[in-house]
Design a protein around this motif. Structure first.
Motif, mmCIF file in Angstrom:
data_model
loop_
_atom_site.group_PDB
_atom_site.id
_atom_site.type_symbol
_atom_site.label_atom_id
_atom_site.label_comp_id
_atom_site.label_asym_id
_atom_site.label_seq_id
_atom_site.Cartn_x
_atom_site.Cartn_y
_atom_site.Cartn_z
ATOM 1 N N ASN A 1 -15.965 -42.006 16.486
ATOM 2 C CA ASN A 1 -15.568 -43.128 15.621
ATOM 3 C C ASN A 1 -14.114 -42.973 15.153
ATOM 4 O OD1 ASN A 1 -16.716 -45.616 14.748
ATOM 5 N ND2 ASN A 1 -16.810 -44.854 12.654
ATOM 6 N N ARG B 1 -12.542 -40.246 14.543
ATOM 7 C CA ARG B 1 -12.258 -39.036 13.756
ATOM 8 C C ARG B 1 -11.370 -38.106 14.573
ATOM 9 N NH1 ARG B 1 -15.499 -36.166 9.978
ATOM 10 N NH2 ARG B 1 -16.066 -38.240 9.293
ATOM 11 N N GLY C 1 -19.032 -43.917 8.634
ATOM 12 C CA GLY C 1 -18.989 -44.034 7.179
ATOM 13 C C GLY C 1 -19.642 -45.319 6.702
ATOM 14 N N ALA C 2 -19.327 -45.680 5.481
ATOM 15 C CA ALA C 2 -19.911 -46.870 4.849
ATOM 16 C C ALA C 2 -19.551 -48.153 5.590
ATOM 17 C CB ALA C 2 -19.450 -46.951 3.396
ATOM 18 N N ASP C 3 -18.415 -48.173 6.278
ATOM 19 C CA ASP C 3 -17.991 -49.369 7.014
ATOM 20 C C ASP C 3 -18.712 -49.538 8.337
ATOM 21 O OD1 ASP C 3 -16.189 -49.965 5.001
ATOM 22 O OD2 ASP C 3 -14.510 -48.972 6.000
#
Length: 127
Positions: free
Chosen positions: A56, A58, A99-101
């Protein structure tokens, strides 16, 4: 002469360089170019676009280019090994990297991804 900037499509590229000038440059996260020294006992490991998708972003793919030698008597050789998972492996952002997104990428197989990458590559290659 500098060749155009690019990244590799797969997961990892393992590169061995030799010669008498350092032509490979990588772009760091601050957008600066770093010249990779030639060292006969060193391997260069580049992260590819598929690994960036899996993490993603990272672990972003390594943007790189090659700068031509300052004179025509200089030499540089590279041996590259490009690593991909099996063609039917589903590559989707791994849960620890989401993450949250949510995930930035839809699932894709390496087979489909390579076709997408090559179509975009052909569109961008300078003529």
């Amino acid at each position: 002469m500098t060749f155009w900037e690019r990244s590799d499509s797969g997961m990892l590229t393992v590169l061995h360089q030799r010669g008498d000038y350092a032509g490979l440059q990588v772009r760091d996260l601050d957008d600066s170019w770093i010249t990779v020294p030639v060292s006969p006992d060193t391997l260069v490991i580049n992260i590819g676009d598929l690994m960036a998708r899996w993490t993603n972003d990272r672990w972003p793919s390594t943007r790189h280019r090659v700068v031509a030698a300052p004179d025509t008597t200089s030499t540089r050789d590279s041996i590259a090994a490009f690593h991909l998972p099996n063609v039917d492996t589903v590559i989707a952002p791994l849960e620890p990297f989401v993450g949250a997104d949510g995930p930035r990428y839809e699932p894709v197989t390496p087979y489909v991804w390579e076709a997408m990458f090559l179509a975009e590559y052909d569109r961008r290659v300078p003529s």
